[in-house]
Design a protein around this motif. Structure first.
Motif, PDB file in Angstrom:
ATOM      1  N   LEU A  59       7.995  -7.243   4.136  1.00 14.34           N
ATOM      2  CA  LEU A  59       8.658  -8.439   4.690  1.00 14.34           C
ATOM      3  C   LEU A  59       8.083  -8.693   6.075  1.00 14.34           C
ATOM      4  O   LEU A  59       8.074  -7.788   6.926  1.00 14.34           O
ATOM      5  N   LEU A  60       7.600  -9.910   6.297  1.00 14.55           N
ATOM      6  CA  LEU A  60       6.972 -10.254   7.576  1.00 14.55           C
ATOM      7  C   LEU A  60       7.658 -11.453   8.219  1.00 14.55           C
ATOM      8  O   LEU A  60       8.107 -12.372   7.512  1.00 14.55           O
ATOM      9  N   LEU A  91       1.820   0.758   7.258  1.00 19.05           N
ATOM     10  CA  LEU A  91       2.427  -0.261   8.114  1.00 19.05           C
ATOM     11  C   LEU A  91       3.740   0.258   8.700  1.00 19.05           C
ATOM     12  O   LEU A  91       4.447   1.019   8.047  1.00 19.05           O
ATOM     13  N   ARG A  92       4.045  -0.160   9.913  1.00 17.46           N
ATOM     14  CA  ARG A  92       5.296   0.269  10.560  1.00 17.46           C
ATOM     15  C   ARG A  92       6.117  -0.950  10.968  1.00 17.46           C
ATOM     16  O   ARG A  92       5.552  -1.943  11.445  1.00 17.46           O
ATOM     17  N   VAL A  93       7.426  -0.812  10.822  1.00 16.77           N
ATOM     18  CA  VAL A  93       8.326  -1.903  11.210  1.00 16.77           C
ATOM     19  C   VAL A  93       8.163  -2.192  12.699  1.00 16.77           C
ATOM     20  O   VAL A  93       8.123  -1.270  13.512  1.00 16.77           O
ATOM     21  N   GLY A  94       8.043  -3.471  13.035  1.00 18.69           N
ATOM     22  CA  GLY A  94       7.893  -3.887  14.439  1.00 18.69           C
ATOM     23  C   GLY A  94       6.455  -4.120  14.834  1.00 18.69           C
ATOM     24  O   GLY A  94       6.191  -4.804  15.816  1.00 18.69           O
ATOM     25  N   GLU A  95       5.507  -3.562  14.054  1.00 21.24           N
ATOM     26  CA  GLU A  95       4.085  -3.743  14.392  1.00 21.24           C
ATOM     27  C   GLU A  95       3.507  -4.918  13.618  1.00 21.24           C
ATOM     28  O   GLU A  95       3.982  -5.260  12.537  1.00 21.24           O
ATOM     29  N   ARG A  96       2.456  -5.500  14.182  1.00 22.20           N
ATOM     30  CA  ARG A  96       1.778  -6.605  13.503  1.00 22.20           C
ATOM     31  C   ARG A  96       0.914  -6.025  12.392  1.00 22.20           C
ATOM     32  O   ARG A  96       0.377  -4.925  12.523  1.00 22.20           O
ATOM     33  N   VAL A  97       0.770  -6.765  11.296  1.00 21.39           N
ATOM     34  CA  VAL A  97      -0.065  -6.257  10.196  1.00 21.39           C
ATOM     35  C   VAL A  97      -1.534  -6.308  10.605  1.00 21.39           C
ATOM     36  O   VAL A  97      -1.930  -7.167  11.413  1.00 21.39           O
ATOM     37  N   PRO A  98      -2.365  -5.435  10.070  1.00 23.09           N
ATOM     38  CA  PRO A  98      -3.782  -5.432  10.472  1.00 23.09           C
ATOM     39  C   PRO A  98      -4.517  -6.675   9.969  1.00 23.09           C
ATOM     40  O   PRO A  98      -4.145  -7.261   8.950  1.00 23.09           O
ATOM     41  N   ASP A  99      -5.585  -7.035  10.700  1.00 21.79           N
ATOM     42  CA  ASP A  99      -6.382  -8.212  10.308  1.00 21.79           C
ATOM     43  C   ASP A  99      -6.960  -8.037   8.902  1.00 21.79           C
ATOM     44  O   ASP A  99      -7.146  -9.022   8.178  1.00 21.79           O
ATOM     45  N   ALA A 100      -7.248  -6.781   8.537  1.00 19.89           N
ATOM     46  CA  ALA A 100      -7.843  -6.535   7.208  1.00 19.89           C
ATOM     47  C   ALA A 100      -6.916  -7.041   6.102  1.00 19.89           C
ATOM     48  O   ALA A 100      -7.386  -7.510   5.059  1.00 19.89           O
ATOM     49  N   PHE A 140      10.159  -5.179   7.259  1.00 15.97           N
ATOM     50  CA  PHE A 140      10.587  -4.198   6.255  1.00 15.97           C
ATOM     51  C   PHE A 140       9.336  -3.788   5.492  1.00 15.97           C
ATOM     52  O   PHE A 140       8.511  -4.635   5.141  1.00 15.97           O
ATOM     53  N   PHE A 141       9.198  -2.486   5.257  1.00 16.61           N
ATOM     54  CA  PHE A 141       8.040  -2.024   4.473  1.00 16.61           C
ATOM     55  C   PHE A 141       8.432  -0.812   3.657  1.00 16.61           C
ATOM     56  O   PHE A 141       9.119   0.091   4.142  1.00 16.61           O
ATOM     57  N   HIS A 142       8.026  -0.842   2.416  1.00 15.78           N
ATOM     58  CA  HIS A 142       8.244   0.311   1.537  1.00 15.78           C
ATOM     59  C   HIS A 142       6.985   0.491   0.700  1.00 15.78           C
ATOM     60  O   HIS A 142       6.547  -0.440   0.020  1.00 15.78           O
ATOM     61  N   ALA A 143       6.386   1.678   0.782  1.00 14.20           N
ATOM     62  CA  ALA A 143       5.226   2.004  -0.057  1.00 14.20           C
ATOM     63  C   ALA A 143       5.723   2.889  -1.196  1.00 14.20           C
ATOM     64  O   ALA A 143       6.268   3.973  -0.950  1.00 14.20           O
ATOM     65  N   SER A 144       5.541   2.443  -2.418  1.00 14.13           N
ATOM     66  CA  SER A 144       6.022   3.201  -3.570  1.00 14.13           C
ATOM     67  C   SER A 144       5.157   4.439  -3.787  1.00 14.13           C
ATOM     68  O   SER A 144       3.933   4.385  -3.665  1.00 14.13           O
ATOM     69  N   ALA A 145       5.827   5.546  -4.119  1.00  9.13           N
ATOM     70  CA  ALA A 145       5.094   6.778  -4.399  1.00  9.13           C
ATOM     71  C   ALA A 145       4.692   6.853  -5.865  1.00  9.13           C
ATOM     72  O   ALA A 145       3.719   7.500  -6.223  1.00  9.13           O
ATOM     73  N   ARG A 146       5.468   6.187  -6.703  1.00  6.47           N
ATOM     74  CA  ARG A 146       5.217   6.272  -8.146  1.00  6.47           C
ATOM     75  C   ARG A 146       5.847   5.072  -8.846  1.00  6.47           C
ATOM     76  O   ARG A 146       6.585   4.301  -8.205  1.00  6.47           O
TER      77      ARG A 146
END
Lengths: 192, 210
Positions: free
Chosen positions: A152-153, A2-11, A161-167
């Motif tokens: 955060l949407l 996911l990228r900041v500013g983009e809409r989340v996917p329908d999935a 805001f988006f953060h994908a945890s690596a571990r």
């Protein structure tokens, strides 16, 4: 991813998630039309995720004042979710705990899957440190390779805001999340 | 000489039982001094053990000084105290002291333009005395009184302001450089969270009255 500013996917909006009582509906329906903060936890026994939820729980009144509804999404069974709610004393504080054992929501959000992120040297050392801070690791309650994240949407379902945890324990700073929430809440106010 | 050793160990025991960090360190220092006396008064003084205890004692004394300094009451000038009560009550007085030391006080005359729409804003302000109006397309949009922030949205979003702000009568402002404030809060996570609570409360109040 996911990228900041983009809409989340329908999935992601259409992923079916279950609450601790077994009620299942689309994630979009759980979110409703509110601004939302969603904390994806690895599994319900994860110490790193527990500390992240604990930090977020401490800021729920601020988030609520800004019109942000907060959700936790794990990947165990509804019974695991219920035990997590009980252990973390989350009942009635305004935080909804959900789970998606199929991992469809986590996949749609582009979250990481990594065994090393759970069983590597860094996660094990971090688990030991968290245990000393009062957050013990509990028995796995979900998929241990699934990593967490923070999303955060706004009301239009655009990513703020988006953060994908690596571990394990690679959590987003709640202050960074709050800063994005404050900016989002005031953006159409015309305040300088 | 044996009794010194026993007293030292009773003090160590006491230090393990107390929860207050200052008492723990004070008891440890006193116990260490008694232990050093025990080592010194032996027929064959144990200089290695004395040396290590001197090191431990020095570290504890430095930490005691820091703890005592932290616990001293914070003094605020009258106008600082008024501002604290107006807008920063969710911060501890010591946190507020650190924050206010970073700011400058500025007086502006009636009608002065405090913020210009579209122009990059490099500061965050709080009204200490007086009033200001947020103008959108030349008309008053929000009235700001003492304790209200100006420029916080630009500070949060990094974007240029979308409205003008004019002083309504003479005003006294407390002004922070955005860059300095951001760096300062970045180095103090607890204070950053506390400041977000202050700004959040201010924002919610303004949104409700806008």
């Amino acid at each position: 991813m996911l990228r900041v500013g983009e809409r989340v996917p329908d999935a992601l909006l259409d992923a079916h998630v279950v609450d601790a009582r077994g009620t299942s509906q689309r994630l979009a329906d759980w979110w409703g039309d509110a601004r939302t903060l969603t904390l994806f936890v690895r599994h319900f026994g994860c110490a790193g995720c527990a500390v992240h939820v604990h930090e977020a729980a401490g800021r729920l009144p601020e988030l609520s004042d800004l019109g942000v509804a907060t959700f936790v999404v794990g990947c165990g069974t509804p019974a695991h979710a219920a035990r997590f709610v009980d252990r973390m004393a989350l009942e009635g504080i305004g935080l909804t705990v959900l789970t998606d054992p199929s991992l469809a929501a986590q996949r749609a959000a582009g979250l990481t899957r990594s065994g090393w992120g759970a069983w590597g040297v860094v996660p094990i050392v971090r688990s030991a440190r968290l245990w000393l801070e009062g957050f013990p690791t509990h028995l796995p309650a979900g998929d241990t390779s699934q990593q967490g994240g923070t999303l955060l949407l706004d009301r239009r379902r655009s990513v703020r805001f988006f953060h994908a945890s690596a571990r394990l324990g690679d959590n987003a700073s709640m202050s960074d999340v709050m800063e994005a929430a404050l900016a989002m809440a005031g953006e159409h106010s015309l305040l300088p | 000489m044996a009794y010194l050793l026993h007293i030292a160990n009773v003090l160590y025991l006491g230090s393990y039982l107390v929860k207050d960090m200052l008492w723990l360190r004070v008891l440890t220092v006193v116990a260490g001094v008694l232990l050093m006396a025990t080592f010194y008064l032996r027929a064959d003084p144990m200089w290695d053990a004395i040396g290590w205890n001197v090191l431990f004692g020095c570290i504890n004394v430095v930490q005691i000084v820091l703890l005592v300094r932290e616990r001293r009451p914070v003094r605020l000038a009258d106008r600082e105290q008024r501002l604290y009560q107006l807008a920063f009550r969710s911060l501890s007085p010591r946190e507020f002291r650190k924050l206010i030391d970073l700011a400058t006080w500025r007086e502006e005359a009636d009608g002065a333009r405090l913020v210009e729409r579209g122009e990059e804003l490099d500061r965050v302000m709080v009204i200490a005395e007086g009033h200001a109006d947020v103008h959108v397309e030349g008309r008053p949009h929000v009235h700001l009184g003492p304790g209200r922030f100006i420029g916080e949205m630009s500070f949060l979003s990094g974007q240029a302001p979308t409205a003008d702000v004019h002083a309504e009568g003479d005003v006294v402002l407390v002004v922070w450089s955005s860059r300095e404030l951001r760096a300062f809060l970045g180095a103090s996570p607890d204070l950053r969270a506390a400041m977000q609570l202050v700004i959040g409360n201010d924002l919610v109040t303004k949104l409700r009255t806008a």
